[in-house]
Design an enzyme around this catalytic site. Structure first.
Site, PDB file in Angstrom:
ATOM      1  N   ASP A  59       0.826  -1.208   0.000  1.00 18.95           N
ATOM      2  CA  ASP A  59       0.000   0.000   0.000  1.00 18.95           C
ATOM      3  C   ASP A  59       0.860   1.257   0.000  1.00 18.95           C
ATOM      4  OD1 ASP A  59      -2.808  -0.465   0.002  1.00 18.95           O
ATOM      5  OD2 ASP A  59      -2.710  -1.231   2.030  1.00 18.95           O
ATOM      6  N   GLU A  84      -4.370   7.234   1.140  1.00 17.22           N
ATOM      7  CA  GLU A  84      -4.932   6.610   2.337  1.00 17.22           C
ATOM      8  C   GLU A  84      -3.889   6.402   3.412  1.00 17.22           C
ATOM      9  OE1 GLU A  84      -7.160   2.466   3.678  1.00 17.22           O
ATOM     10  OE2 GLU A  84      -6.485   2.711   1.613  1.00 17.22           O
ATOM     11  N   ASP A 161      -6.053   5.477  -3.694  1.00 17.26           N
ATOM     12  CA  ASP A 161      -6.197   4.306  -2.836  1.00 17.26           C
ATOM     13  C   ASP A 161      -5.320   3.227  -3.456  1.00 17.26           C
ATOM     14  OD1 ASP A 161      -6.842   2.197  -1.223  1.00 17.26           O
ATOM     15  OD2 ASP A 161      -8.989   2.564  -1.225  1.00 17.26           O
ATOM     16  N   ILE A 163      -4.260   0.107  -2.701  1.00 16.82           N
ATOM     17  CA  ILE A 163      -4.866  -1.221  -2.822  1.00 16.82           C
ATOM     18  C   ILE A 163      -6.175  -1.196  -2.055  1.00 16.82           C
ATOM     19  CG2 ILE A 163      -4.687  -3.698  -2.351  1.00 16.82           C
ATOM     20  CD1 ILE A 163      -1.707  -3.521  -2.535  1.00 16.82           C
ATOM     21  N   ASP A 164      -7.290  -1.064  -2.774  1.00 19.93           N
ATOM     22  CA  ASP A 164      -8.598  -1.119  -2.135  1.00 19.93           C
ATOM     23  C   ASP A 164      -9.000  -2.583  -1.992  1.00 19.93           C
ATOM     24  OD1 ASP A 164     -10.983   0.216  -1.121  1.00 19.93           O
ATOM     25  OD2 ASP A 164     -11.983  -0.663  -2.853  1.00 19.93           O
ATOM     26  N   THR A 166      -8.009  -4.427   0.864  1.00 15.60           N
ATOM     27  CA  THR A 166      -6.742  -5.008   1.319  1.00 15.60           C
ATOM     28  C   THR A 166      -6.924  -6.394   1.913  1.00 15.60           C
ATOM     29  OG1 THR A 166      -6.020  -2.755   1.844  1.00 15.60           O
ATOM     30  CG2 THR A 166      -4.677  -4.542   2.691  1.00 15.60           C
ATOM     31  N   ASP A 305     -11.591   6.351  -1.761  1.00  9.33           N
ATOM     32  CA  ASP A 305     -12.406   5.267  -2.302  1.00  9.33           C
ATOM     33  C   ASP A 305     -13.258   5.700  -3.488  1.00  9.33           C
ATOM     34  OD1 ASP A 305     -11.879   3.113  -0.373  1.00  9.33           O
ATOM     35  OD2 ASP A 305     -12.950   4.373   1.077  1.00  9.33           O
TER      36      ASP A 305
END
Length: 374
Positions: A59, A84, A161, A163-164, A166, A305
Protein backbone atom coordinates in the site's frame (compact mmCIF):
# COMPACT_ATOMS: atom_id res chain seq x y z
CA UNK A 1 6.92 23.30 -20.13
CA UNK A 2 4.91 24.03 -23.24
CA UNK A 3 1.55 22.41 -23.88
CA UNK A 4 3.16 20.47 -26.71
CA UNK A 5 5.89 19.10 -24.42
CA UNK A 6 3.74 18.44 -21.36
CA UNK A 7 3.01 14.74 -20.82
CA UNK A 8 -0.59 13.57 -20.89
CA UNK A 9 -1.78 13.39 -17.27
CA UNK A 10 -4.28 10.63 -18.04
CA UNK A 11 -1.63 8.49 -19.71
CA UNK A 12 0.75 9.10 -16.79
CA UNK A 13 -1.90 8.00 -14.28
CA UNK A 14 -2.75 4.89 -16.32
CA UNK A 15 0.93 3.92 -16.35
CA UNK A 16 1.14 4.61 -12.61
CA UNK A 17 -1.88 2.36 -12.04
CA UNK A 18 -0.19 -0.43 -13.99
CA UNK A 19 3.03 0.03 -12.02
CA UNK A 20 0.92 -0.19 -8.86
CA UNK A 21 -0.65 -3.39 -10.18
CA UNK A 22 2.82 -4.83 -10.88
CA UNK A 23 3.89 -4.10 -7.30
CA UNK A 24 0.69 -5.64 -5.94
CA UNK A 25 1.19 -8.79 -8.02
CA UNK A 26 4.87 -9.04 -7.02
CA UNK A 27 3.96 -8.91 -3.34
CA UNK A 28 1.06 -11.33 -3.71
CA UNK A 29 3.04 -13.93 -5.63
CA UNK A 30 5.42 -14.61 -2.74
CA UNK A 31 3.78 -15.92 0.43
CA UNK A 32 6.85 -15.25 2.54
CA UNK A 33 7.00 -11.66 1.33
CA UNK A 34 3.28 -11.19 1.86
CA UNK A 35 3.63 -12.46 5.41
CA UNK A 36 6.47 -10.02 6.05
CA UNK A 37 4.52 -7.08 4.68
CA UNK A 38 1.28 -7.32 6.62
CA UNK A 39 0.75 -5.01 9.55
CA UNK A 40 -2.48 -4.51 11.45
CA UNK A 41 -3.91 -1.01 11.37
CA UNK A 42 -4.70 0.64 14.65
CA UNK A 43 -6.08 3.87 16.07
CA UNK A 44 -7.04 6.56 13.59
CA UNK A 45 -5.97 4.41 10.63
CA UNK A 46 -8.49 1.63 11.36
CA UNK A 47 -11.75 1.37 9.45
CA UNK A 48 -14.52 0.89 12.00
CA UNK A 49 -16.34 -1.62 9.79
CA UNK A 50 -13.68 -4.28 10.19
CA UNK A 51 -12.46 -6.12 13.28
CA UNK A 52 -9.11 -6.40 11.55
CA UNK A 53 -7.97 -3.98 8.91
CA UNK A 54 -4.51 -4.20 7.42
CA UNK A 55 -1.85 -1.89 6.15
CA UNK A 56 0.78 -3.43 3.91
CA UNK A 57 4.06 -2.17 2.68
CA UNK A 58 2.62 -2.66 -0.80
CA UNK A 59 0.00 0.00 0.00
CA UNK A 60 2.55 2.53 1.17
CA UNK A 61 5.04 1.77 -1.58
CA UNK A 62 2.43 2.12 -4.32
CA UNK A 63 1.17 5.39 -2.90
CA UNK A 64 4.64 6.90 -2.62
CA UNK A 65 5.57 5.66 -6.11
CA UNK A 66 2.56 7.41 -7.64
CA UNK A 67 3.32 10.60 -5.69
CA UNK A 68 6.92 10.49 -6.87
CA UNK A 69 6.12 9.89 -10.54
CA UNK A 70 3.25 12.36 -10.91
CA UNK A 71 5.04 14.96 -8.79
CA UNK A 72 8.17 14.75 -10.96
CA UNK A 73 6.22 15.28 -14.20
CA UNK A 74 3.67 17.76 -12.82
CA UNK A 75 5.47 19.82 -10.14
CA UNK A 76 2.44 22.08 -9.71
CA UNK A 77 0.48 19.09 -8.39
CA UNK A 78 3.19 17.65 -6.14
CA UNK A 79 1.88 19.01 -2.83
CA UNK A 80 -1.71 18.05 -3.59
CA UNK A 81 -1.30 14.30 -4.09
CA UNK A 82 -3.03 12.63 -1.17
CA UNK A 83 -3.51 9.01 -0.20
CA UNK A 84 -4.93 6.61 2.34
CA UNK A 85 -1.70 5.55 3.96
CA UNK A 86 0.90 7.12 6.19
CA UNK A 87 4.40 6.64 4.73
CA UNK A 88 5.68 5.74 8.20
CA UNK A 89 6.23 2.03 8.69
CA UNK A 90 7.51 0.01 11.65
CA UNK A 91 9.80 -2.90 10.91
CA UNK A 92 10.04 -6.17 12.81
CA UNK A 93 12.71 -4.67 15.10
CA UNK A 94 10.30 -1.94 16.17
CA UNK A 95 12.19 0.74 14.24
CA UNK A 96 10.23 3.51 12.54
CA UNK A 97 11.06 3.98 8.85
CA UNK A 98 9.60 6.50 6.43
CA UNK A 99 9.06 4.93 3.03
CA UNK A 100 10.42 7.11 0.26
CA UNK A 101 11.14 6.48 -3.42
CA UNK A 102 14.79 7.27 -4.09
CA UNK A 103 16.34 8.75 -7.18
CA UNK A 104 17.86 5.36 -7.97
CA UNK A 105 16.77 1.74 -7.64
CA UNK A 106 19.59 1.18 -5.14
CA UNK A 107 18.38 4.03 -2.89
CA UNK A 108 14.84 2.67 -2.89
CA UNK A 109 16.09 -0.88 -2.21
CA UNK A 110 18.10 0.39 0.77
CA UNK A 111 15.04 2.14 2.20
CA UNK A 112 12.87 -0.95 1.73
CA UNK A 113 15.64 -3.09 3.21
CA UNK A 114 15.30 -1.12 6.45
CA UNK A 115 11.66 -2.20 6.65
CA UNK A 116 12.19 -5.79 5.56
CA UNK A 117 14.98 -6.34 8.11
CA UNK A 118 17.51 -8.37 6.18
CA UNK A 119 15.32 -9.63 3.36
CA UNK A 120 17.43 -7.88 0.74
CA UNK A 121 16.16 -9.99 -2.15
CA UNK A 122 12.56 -8.98 -1.48
CA UNK A 123 13.57 -5.33 -1.11
CA UNK A 124 15.44 -5.47 -4.41
CA UNK A 125 12.52 -7.09 -6.23
CA UNK A 126 10.15 -4.37 -5.05
CA UNK A 127 12.61 -1.58 -5.88
CA UNK A 128 12.99 -3.00 -9.38
CA UNK A 129 9.23 -2.72 -9.91
CA UNK A 130 9.19 0.85 -8.58
CA UNK A 131 11.86 1.97 -11.04
CA UNK A 132 10.72 -0.09 -14.02
CA UNK A 133 9.58 1.96 -17.03
CA UNK A 134 5.93 1.02 -17.54
CA UNK A 135 3.59 1.81 -20.43
CA UNK A 136 0.28 -0.02 -20.23
CA UNK A 137 -1.12 -1.16 -23.57
CA UNK A 138 -4.25 -3.20 -24.10
CA UNK A 139 -6.85 -3.25 -26.87
CA UNK A 140 -9.53 -2.51 -24.27
CA UNK A 141 -7.73 0.65 -23.15
CA UNK A 142 -9.18 2.64 -26.05
CA UNK A 143 -7.77 5.84 -27.51
CA UNK A 144 -6.29 8.16 -24.91
CA UNK A 145 -7.56 11.69 -25.66
CA UNK A 146 -5.42 14.79 -25.63
CA UNK A 147 -6.28 16.87 -22.56
CA UNK A 148 -7.22 20.54 -23.02
CA UNK A 149 -4.24 22.88 -23.24
CA UNK A 150 -5.90 25.26 -20.79
CA UNK A 151 -6.05 22.63 -18.02
CA UNK A 152 -4.84 24.33 -14.82
CA UNK A 153 -2.54 21.85 -13.09
CA UNK A 154 -2.09 24.19 -10.11
CA UNK A 155 -5.80 23.64 -9.43
CA UNK A 156 -5.68 19.84 -9.55
CA UNK A 157 -5.32 17.40 -6.69
CA UNK A 158 -5.17 13.60 -6.60
CA UNK A 159 -6.64 11.02 -4.24
CA UNK A 160 -4.99 7.58 -4.27
CA UNK A 161 -6.20 4.31 -2.84
CA UNK A 162 -3.17 2.11 -3.55
CA UNK A 163 -4.87 -1.22 -2.82
CA UNK A 164 -8.60 -1.12 -2.14
CA UNK A 165 -9.99 -4.30 -0.52
CA UNK A 166 -6.74 -5.01 1.32
CA UNK A 167 -8.24 -7.92 3.27
CA UNK A 168 -9.22 -9.56 -0.04
CA UNK A 169 -5.75 -8.91 -1.38
CA UNK A 170 -4.18 -10.66 1.58
CA UNK A 171 -6.52 -13.66 1.78
CA UNK A 172 -7.15 -14.22 -1.93
CA UNK A 173 -10.14 -16.45 -1.18
CA UNK A 174 -12.82 -16.17 -3.88
CA UNK A 175 -16.54 -16.60 -3.32
CA UNK A 176 -19.09 -16.08 -6.08
CA UNK A 177 -22.50 -14.43 -6.00
CA UNK A 178 -25.59 -15.68 -7.81
CA UNK A 179 -24.78 -13.26 -10.66
CA UNK A 180 -22.18 -14.43 -13.22
CA UNK A 181 -19.07 -12.27 -13.19
CA UNK A 182 -19.73 -10.73 -9.78
CA UNK A 183 -17.67 -12.14 -6.92
CA UNK A 184 -18.40 -11.44 -3.27
CA UNK A 185 -14.79 -11.89 -2.14
CA UNK A 186 -11.43 -12.57 -3.74
CA UNK A 187 -8.67 -10.99 -5.79
CA UNK A 188 -11.24 -9.78 -8.34
CA UNK A 189 -12.41 -7.31 -5.67
CA UNK A 190 -8.98 -5.64 -5.44
CA UNK A 191 -8.62 -2.28 -7.19
CA UNK A 192 -6.10 0.53 -7.55
CA UNK A 193 -7.90 3.89 -7.50
CA UNK A 194 -6.40 7.17 -8.75
CA UNK A 195 -8.74 10.15 -8.96
CA UNK A 196 -8.01 13.74 -10.03
CA UNK A 197 -10.22 16.56 -8.74
CA UNK A 198 -10.44 20.34 -9.06
CA UNK A 199 -9.28 21.97 -5.86
CA UNK A 200 -11.49 25.04 -6.19
CA UNK A 201 -14.75 23.20 -6.91
CA UNK A 202 -14.01 19.79 -5.37
CA UNK A 203 -15.33 18.11 -8.54
CA UNK A 204 -13.60 14.89 -9.71
CA UNK A 205 -12.49 15.23 -13.34
CA UNK A 206 -10.18 12.32 -14.23
CA UNK A 207 -10.36 8.79 -12.87
CA UNK A 208 -8.47 5.53 -13.35
CA UNK A 209 -9.55 2.24 -11.78
CA UNK A 210 -7.29 -0.77 -12.27
CA UNK A 211 -7.89 -4.38 -11.29
CA UNK A 212 -4.42 -5.92 -10.80
CA UNK A 213 -5.97 -9.39 -10.94
CA UNK A 214 -8.55 -8.60 -13.59
CA UNK A 215 -7.50 -11.07 -16.28
CA UNK A 216 -6.16 -14.48 -15.30
CA UNK A 217 -3.51 -15.62 -17.78
CA UNK A 218 -2.62 -18.89 -16.12
CA UNK A 219 -2.37 -20.23 -12.57
CA UNK A 220 -1.18 -17.40 -10.29
CA UNK A 221 -0.48 -15.13 -13.27
CA UNK A 222 -2.64 -12.11 -14.05
CA UNK A 223 -2.91 -9.07 -16.31
CA UNK A 224 -4.61 -5.83 -15.33
CA UNK A 225 -8.04 -4.63 -16.36
CA UNK A 226 -7.95 -0.84 -16.75
CA UNK A 227 -10.86 1.63 -16.75
CA UNK A 228 -10.62 5.39 -17.18
CA UNK A 229 -12.81 8.44 -17.64
CA UNK A 230 -12.39 12.19 -18.17
CA UNK A 231 -15.16 14.62 -17.26
CA UNK A 232 -14.08 18.18 -18.02
CA UNK A 233 -16.23 21.05 -19.27
CA UNK A 234 -14.55 20.77 -22.67
CA UNK A 235 -13.92 17.01 -22.79
CA UNK A 236 -15.96 13.93 -21.93
CA UNK A 237 -14.22 10.63 -22.70
CA UNK A 238 -13.94 7.09 -21.33
CA UNK A 239 -13.25 3.46 -22.28
CA UNK A 240 -16.34 2.09 -20.51
CA UNK A 241 -18.86 1.24 -23.23
CA UNK A 242 -20.63 -1.73 -21.71
CA UNK A 243 -24.08 -3.13 -22.40
CA UNK A 244 -26.37 -3.53 -19.42
CA UNK A 245 -26.56 -7.04 -17.98
CA UNK A 246 -30.33 -7.34 -18.55
CA UNK A 247 -32.63 -4.41 -19.26
CA UNK A 248 -35.53 -6.30 -17.68
CA UNK A 249 -33.86 -6.68 -14.28
CA UNK A 250 -32.73 -4.21 -11.65
CA UNK A 251 -29.67 -5.09 -9.62
CA UNK A 252 -28.11 -3.30 -6.67
CA UNK A 253 -24.78 -4.10 -5.04
CA UNK A 254 -24.19 -3.66 -1.33
CA UNK A 255 -21.96 -4.40 1.61
CA UNK A 256 -23.03 -7.50 3.50
CA UNK A 257 -23.57 -5.30 6.55
CA UNK A 258 -26.08 -2.98 4.86
CA UNK A 259 -29.15 -1.97 6.87
CA UNK A 260 -32.06 -4.37 6.31
CA UNK A 261 -34.55 -1.50 6.10
CA UNK A 262 -32.57 0.00 3.21
CA UNK A 263 -32.56 -3.36 1.44
CA UNK A 264 -36.33 -3.67 1.89
CA UNK A 265 -36.85 -0.34 0.10
CA UNK A 266 -34.88 -1.69 -2.84
CA UNK A 267 -36.92 -4.89 -2.79
CA UNK A 268 -40.08 -2.79 -2.95
CA UNK A 269 -38.74 -1.16 -6.12
CA UNK A 270 -38.06 -4.54 -7.73
CA UNK A 271 -34.29 -4.71 -7.23
CA UNK A 272 -32.29 -7.89 -6.81
CA UNK A 273 -29.20 -7.88 -4.59
CA UNK A 274 -25.54 -8.76 -4.87
CA UNK A 275 -23.21 -8.45 -1.87
CA UNK A 276 -19.53 -7.85 -2.42
CA UNK A 277 -16.29 -6.58 -0.89
CA UNK A 278 -14.38 -3.44 -1.79
CA UNK A 279 -15.86 0.02 -2.33
CA UNK A 280 -13.86 0.46 -5.53
CA UNK A 281 -14.97 -2.93 -6.81
CA UNK A 282 -18.65 -2.24 -6.12
CA UNK A 283 -18.42 1.16 -7.83
CA UNK A 284 -16.68 -0.54 -10.77
CA UNK A 285 -19.65 -2.89 -11.19
CA UNK A 286 -21.80 0.20 -11.71
CA UNK A 287 -19.28 1.54 -14.24
CA UNK A 288 -19.27 -1.73 -16.18
CA UNK A 289 -23.08 -1.75 -16.25
CA UNK A 290 -23.29 -5.04 -14.37
CA UNK A 291 -25.38 -3.42 -11.64
CA UNK A 292 -27.62 -0.35 -11.64
CA UNK A 293 -26.74 1.11 -8.26
CA UNK A 294 -24.28 0.76 -5.40
CA UNK A 295 -25.50 2.14 -2.09
CA UNK A 296 -23.76 2.33 1.26
CA UNK A 297 -25.77 4.03 4.01
CA UNK A 298 -22.87 4.08 6.50
CA UNK A 299 -20.12 6.67 6.50
CA UNK A 300 -17.36 4.09 6.08
CA UNK A 301 -15.89 5.12 2.73
CA UNK A 302 -13.37 7.87 2.22
CA UNK A 303 -12.37 10.32 -0.49
CA UNK A 304 -9.71 7.94 -1.77
CA UNK A 305 -12.41 5.27 -2.30
CA UNK A 306 -14.73 7.39 -4.42
CA UNK A 307 -12.80 10.10 -6.30
CA UNK A 308 -11.60 7.88 -9.19
CA UNK A 309 -14.85 5.96 -9.84
CA UNK A 310 -16.89 9.15 -9.52
CA UNK A 311 -14.86 10.85 -12.25
CA UNK A 312 -15.48 7.87 -14.55
CA UNK A 313 -19.19 7.77 -13.73
CA UNK A 314 -19.50 11.50 -14.43
CA UNK A 315 -17.98 10.87 -17.87
CA UNK A 316 -20.73 8.26 -18.42
CA UNK A 317 -23.59 10.51 -17.32
CA UNK A 318 -23.67 9.03 -13.83
CA UNK A 319 -22.35 10.17 -10.46
CA UNK A 320 -21.64 9.28 -6.85
CA UNK A 321 -23.96 11.08 -4.46
CA UNK A 322 -24.07 11.86 -0.78
CA UNK A 323 -26.73 9.39 0.40
CA UNK A 324 -28.05 11.26 3.45
CA UNK A 325 -27.96 14.72 1.85
CA UNK A 326 -29.69 13.49 -1.32
CA UNK A 327 -32.48 11.78 0.64
CA UNK A 328 -32.92 14.77 2.97
CA UNK A 329 -33.09 17.32 0.14
CA UNK A 330 -34.85 14.97 -2.32
CA UNK A 331 -32.42 15.78 -5.10
CA UNK A 332 -29.07 14.47 -6.27
CA UNK A 333 -26.24 15.94 -4.16
CA UNK A 334 -22.85 14.97 -5.59
CA UNK A 335 -19.85 14.11 -3.46
CA UNK A 336 -17.16 16.77 -3.62
CA UNK A 337 -13.56 16.86 -2.47
CA UNK A 338 -13.08 20.31 -0.94
CA UNK A 339 -10.54 20.31 1.85
CA UNK A 340 -11.50 23.57 3.57
CA UNK A 341 -11.75 22.19 7.09
CA UNK A 342 -8.59 20.12 7.28
CA UNK A 343 -7.35 21.84 10.45
CA UNK A 344 -10.69 21.94 12.29
CA UNK A 345 -12.06 18.56 11.25
CA UNK A 346 -9.84 15.51 11.59
CA UNK A 347 -12.52 13.36 9.94
CA UNK A 348 -12.82 15.52 6.80
CA UNK A 349 -11.67 12.70 4.51
CA UNK A 350 -14.69 10.50 5.32
CA UNK A 351 -17.82 10.34 3.14
CA UNK A 352 -19.80 10.66 6.36
CA UNK A 353 -23.24 10.73 4.74
CA UNK A 354 -22.89 7.43 2.90
CA UNK A 355 -22.92 7.10 -0.89
CA UNK A 356 -25.11 6.22 -3.87
CA UNK A 357 -23.26 5.36 -7.11
CA UNK A 358 -25.27 5.30 -10.33
CA UNK A 359 -24.40 5.10 -14.01
CA UNK A 360 -27.72 6.75 -14.96
CA UNK A 361 -28.67 9.74 -12.79
CA UNK A 362 -32.29 9.45 -13.96
CA UNK A 363 -32.85 6.51 -11.57
CA UNK A 364 -31.98 8.64 -8.55
CA UNK A 365 -35.28 10.50 -8.17
CA UNK A 366 -37.29 7.31 -7.64
CA UNK A 367 -34.63 5.88 -5.32
CA UNK A 368 -34.34 8.82 -2.98
CA UNK A 369 -38.11 9.25 -2.83
CA UNK A 370 -38.44 5.63 -1.70
CA UNK A 371 -35.56 5.91 0.74
CA UNK A 372 -37.17 8.98 2.34
CA UNK A 373 -40.36 7.12 3.22
CA UNK A 374 -41.04 6.78 6.97
Amino acid sequence: MSGEDKPNLLRVIINCAEKAANIARTCRSNEELLGLLVQEKSGAEANERFEHDFKTLADVLIQETIKHEVGALFPAMKDNILGEESPNFTNQLGESVTIAVGESEEETANCLGSVLSGHDGAAGALAAEVHRVVSFENKKLGEIPELPEELDYDNLGIWIDPIDATAEYISGDTMFTDFPGITSTGLDCVTVLIGVYERDTGVPVIGVVAQPFGEKVEENMYNSSMFWGVSLSTLQAHNCEFEARDEGRRLGIFSSSENSDILQRFLDLGYEFAFSAGAGHKALKVITHEVDVYLLSKGSTFMWDTCAPQAILRALGGDILDFKASVAEQKAISLTYLAEDIESNSDWKRNAGGIIAVRDVSVVEELIAKLAEQ
